[in-house]
Design an enzyme around this catalytic site. Structure first.
Site, PDB file in Angstrom:
ATOM      1  N   LYS A 132       0.876  -0.689   0.582  1.00 49.55           N
ATOM      2  CA  LYS A 132       0.155   0.092  -0.071  1.00 49.55           C
ATOM      3  C   LYS A 132       1.317   0.747   0.431  1.00 49.55           C
ATOM      4  CE  LYS A 132      -3.688  -0.766   1.689  1.00 49.55           C
ATOM      5  NZ  LYS A 132      -4.628  -0.448   3.055  1.00 49.55           N
ATOM      6  N   LEU A 219      -9.709  10.736   7.807  1.00 56.27           N
ATOM      7  CA  LEU A 219     -10.804  11.515   7.470  1.00 56.27           C
ATOM      8  C   LEU A 219     -11.901  11.294   8.617  1.00 56.27           C
ATOM      9  CD1 LEU A 219      -9.876  11.494   3.485  1.00 56.27           C
ATOM     10  CD2 LEU A 219      -9.520  13.141   5.337  1.00 56.27           C
ATOM     11  N   LYS A 253     -18.177  -3.773   3.105  1.00 55.65           N
ATOM     12  CA  LYS A 253     -19.342  -3.435   2.178  1.00 55.65           C
ATOM     13  C   LYS A 253     -20.367  -3.807   2.489  1.00 55.65           C
ATOM     14  CE  LYS A 253     -14.781  -1.434  -0.922  1.00 55.65           C
ATOM     15  NZ  LYS A 253     -14.934  -2.494  -1.974  1.00 55.65           N
ATOM     16  N   GLU A 303      -6.292   2.916  -1.870  1.00 64.35           N
ATOM     17  CA  GLU A 303      -6.116   1.656  -2.531  1.00 64.35           C
ATOM     18  C   GLU A 303      -6.394   1.455  -3.813  1.00 64.35           C
ATOM     19  OE1 GLU A 303      -6.190  -1.996  -0.920  1.00 64.35           O
ATOM     20  OE2 GLU A 303      -8.619  -1.556  -0.484  1.00 64.35           O
ATOM     21  N   ARG A 307      -7.800  -6.614  -9.299  1.00 62.30           N
ATOM     22  CA  ARG A 307      -9.052  -7.820  -9.407  1.00 62.30           C
ATOM     23  C   ARG A 307      -9.967  -7.585  -9.847  1.00 62.30           C
ATOM     24  NH1 ARG A 307     -11.431  -7.365  -4.593  1.00 62.30           N
ATOM     25  NH2 ARG A 307     -10.250  -6.643  -2.573  1.00 62.30           N
ATOM     26  N   ARG A 353     -24.824  -6.945  -0.318  1.00 64.42           N
ATOM     27  CA  ARG A 353     -24.392  -8.527  -0.268  1.00 64.42           C
ATOM     28  C   ARG A 353     -25.673  -9.511   0.828  1.00 64.42           C
ATOM     29  NH1 ARG A 353     -18.448  -7.589  -0.137  1.00 64.42           N
ATOM     30  NH2 ARG A 353     -17.781  -5.974  -1.236  1.00 64.42           N
TER      31      ARG A 353
HETATM   32  P1  ADP Z   1      -8.375  -2.646   3.374  1.00 59.10           P
HETATM   33  O1  ADP Z   1      -6.927  -2.609   2.730  1.00 59.10           O
HETATM   34  O2  ADP Z   1      -7.725  -2.791   5.183  1.00 59.10           O
HETATM   35  O3  ADP Z   1      -9.942  -2.271   2.943  1.00 59.10           O
HETATM   36  P2  ADP Z   1      -8.671   0.384   3.164  1.00 59.10           P
HETATM   37  O4  ADP Z   1      -6.898   1.359   2.920  1.00 59.10           O
HETATM   38  O5  ADP Z   1      -9.077   0.139   1.694  1.00 59.10           O
HETATM   39  O6  ADP Z   1      -8.316  -1.023   3.708  1.00 59.10           O
HETATM   40  O7  ADP Z   1      -9.789   1.053   3.523  1.00 59.10           O
HETATM   41  C1  ADP Z   1     -10.625   0.490   4.000  1.00 59.10           C
HETATM   42  C2  ADP Z   1     -11.452   1.256   5.022  1.00 59.10           C
HETATM   43  O8  ADP Z   1     -11.013   2.165   6.122  1.00 59.10           O
HETATM   44  C3  ADP Z   1     -12.572   2.800   3.795  1.00 59.10           C
HETATM   45  O9  ADP Z   1     -13.090   1.954   2.889  1.00 59.10           O
HETATM   46  C4  ADP Z   1     -12.525   3.624   5.264  1.00 59.10           C
HETATM   47  O10 ADP Z   1     -13.414   3.102   5.632  1.00 59.10           O
HETATM   48  C5  ADP Z   1     -11.763   3.193   5.901  1.00 59.10           C
HETATM   49  N1  ADP Z   1     -10.383   4.036   6.116  1.00 59.10           N
HETATM   50  C6  ADP Z   1      -9.237   4.574   5.205  1.00 59.10           C
HETATM   51  N2  ADP Z   1      -8.347   4.751   5.695  1.00 59.10           N
HETATM   52  C7  ADP Z   1      -9.298   5.946   5.937  1.00 59.10           C
HETATM   53  C8  ADP Z   1      -8.534   7.312   6.723  1.00 59.10           C
HETATM   54  N3  ADP Z   1      -7.623   8.248   5.819  1.00 59.10           N
HETATM   55  N4  ADP Z   1      -9.648   8.204   6.905  1.00 59.10           N
HETATM   56  C9  ADP Z   1     -10.823   7.718   6.961  1.00 59.10           C
HETATM   57  N5  ADP Z   1     -11.228   6.145   7.445  1.00 59.10           N
HETATM   58  C10 ADP Z   1     -10.005   5.205   6.283  1.00 59.10           C
END
Ligand code: ADP
Length: 466
Positions: A132, A219, A253, A303, A307, A353
């Protein structure tokens, strides 16, 4: 035998297709891939653990191979077994679905070493986006806006404190190897930072065998908006608009829609074109999703998933583009079937889902489905391997199926979803169905006014009855 994809034939393109595709997955996504193969006229091989011998994907495939006992590491993650299955069936391509080996660059390389095509991105892109920190660096380099945070991994508490002083609290400590929301901890003040760092590190070490972590501004009330992309690895790439996946529980989700109620055409075109251009520069191949948080009109990259995703059908419903079929075509060496100007969005789509879980405690509820009646009628799609008498094994994820509904407008889509949820019958196991029936009646959902914490706040109020 040489085969040509029907749409390529229609367009006068004599592209050679695969002889046989092995689907290295289970459940609804194995079925989804199988359907695309059938529509291309390509024979399929299903693989299954001993726990999945009666699964629908096994029943509908042309051939099937048992690849091991129930635990995924001995079956669906077992690369030697999968290779042997390819060899005995003469499969010349593998579709990995999502989860399992879908983002395993080494698996893609091993297949290539055996002259078998991995239906997915190039190994270097899987590897790049799987880290990441590297993914964020790459995004930044390609002009994609990112969440403010540390430039790379943070190695000490002192370094973390210095960065925190610059970007301010609250902060999120995230695992470099992260996935599924694991190894993520919030620090609301300088006093909370050392504990958040230590917990995130130990969680990341346990889950991924890698304890490197980085910092991001936390955030407070963003939406999760992701952009679907398709590339052919020949410099062509398009975006297929966004999906709003803000309704989450524990970062998982549950309900996704497209278009996002928060975006207008100009905002969509702008972020979409930025992402598509980045994919052209990367020479990305296959389907991918670039995930953002969206707050106060600004996008922040978090990220990229290399896939097909669970929620891909909402995009298919509003674009009429078959994402899995396109994955197969470009893996076979075909060019993308469309340019950005060909991509048209129409109407609105929502996915729910259906998980085999208690709708209040979310405790898994595997077992026998005594009665199964999926909804039908205009604009309704059900992607599921469920049938009456099917026993959901306790070894894998709890997704029983997905209900996807399309309407000309968001209002029509919501009304259609409401009636489809009322038609759906599933007895014998507990599911998340009562949650969705409650959600479609909720003013904030009807107004499209929600963010990534909304669902957990809604559940905390005891809004759903089991
Ligand atoms: P993973 O790979 O573990 O799924 P992600 O980076 O995709 O992690 O983040 C998953 C979820 O975590 C996001 O959809 C959001 O809900 C929360 N999240 C991630 N980064 C932040 C951030 N900087 N501030 C607030 N919430 C975050």
């Amino acid at each position: 035998m040489l085969r040509i994809a029907p749409q390529d034939e229609a367009r006068g393109l004599g592209k050679i297709m695969f002889d046989k595709i092995l689907i290295a997955n289970r459940g609804e996504i194995a079925l989804r891939v199988l359907r695309a193969c059938k529509e291309l006229g390509i024979p399929t091989v299903a693989v299954h653990s001993t726990a999945d011998a009666d699964a629908m994907h096994v029943r509908l495939a042309d051939e099937s191979v048992c690849i091991g006992p129930p635990p995924a590491r001995e079956s669906y993650l077992n690369i030697p077994s999968l290779l042997a299955a390819c060899e005995i069936t003469c499969a010349d391509a593998v579709h990995p679905g999502y989860g399992f080996l879908s983002e395993n660059a080494r698996f893609a390389e091993i297949l290539a070493e055996h002259n078998i095509t991995f239906i997915g991105p190039k190994p270097e892109h899987i590897r790049l986006m799987g880290d990441k920190i590297e993914a964020k660096r790459t995004a930044k380099r390609l002009g994609i806006p990112v969440v403010p945070g540390s430039d790379g991994a943070v190695s000490s508490n002192a370094e973390a404190s210095a960065i925190a002083a610059e970007i301010g609290f609250p902060l999120l400590v995230k695992a470099s190897a992260g996935g599924g929301g694991r190894g993520m901890k919030i620090a609301r003040s300088a006093a909370e930072l050392p504990t958040a760092l230590a917990t995130a590190r130990s969680e990341a070490k346990a889950a991924f065998g890698d304890d490197s972590v980085y910092l991001e501004k936390y955030l407070e009330r963003p939406r999760h908006i992701e952009i679907q992309v398709l590339g052919d690895g020949r410099g062509n790439a398009v975006h297929l608009g966004e999906r709003d996946c803000s309704l989450q529980r524990r970062h998982q989700k549950l309900f996704e829609e497209s278009p996002s109620p928060a975006l207008n055409t100009a905002a969509r075109d702008k972020v979409g074109e930025t992402v598509a251009q980045a994919m052209r520069e990367l020479n990305y191949q296959s389907a991918g999703t670039v995930e953002f948080l969206y707050e106060n009109g600004a996008f922040y990259f978090i990220e990229m998933n290399t896939r097909i995703q669970v929620e891909h059908p909402v995009t298919e419903m509003i674009t009429d583009i078959d994402l899995v079929l396109e994955q197969i075509r470009v893996a076979a060496g075909a060019e993308l079937a469309m340019t950005q100007a060909d991509v048209k969005f129409h109407g609105h789509a929502i996915e729910c889902r259906l998980n085999a879980e208690n709708p209040v405690s979310f405790r898994p509820s595997p077992g026998k489905i005594l009665h199964w009646h999926p909804p039908g009628g205009p604009g309704v799609r059900v992607d599921s391997g469920a049938y009456q008498g099917y026993v959901i094994p306790p070894y894998y994820d709890s997704l029983v199926g997905k209900l996807i509904v399309h309407g000309k407008t968001r209002t029509e889509c919501l009304m259609r979803l409401k009636r489809a949820l009322d038609e759906l019958i599933v007895d014998g196991i507990e599911t998340t169905l009562p949650l969705f029936r409650a959600l479609v009646r909720e003013p904030a959902i009807i107004d499209g006014d929600y963010h990534i914490h909304w669902l957990e706040e809604f559940l905390a109020k005891g809004s759903v009855e089991g």
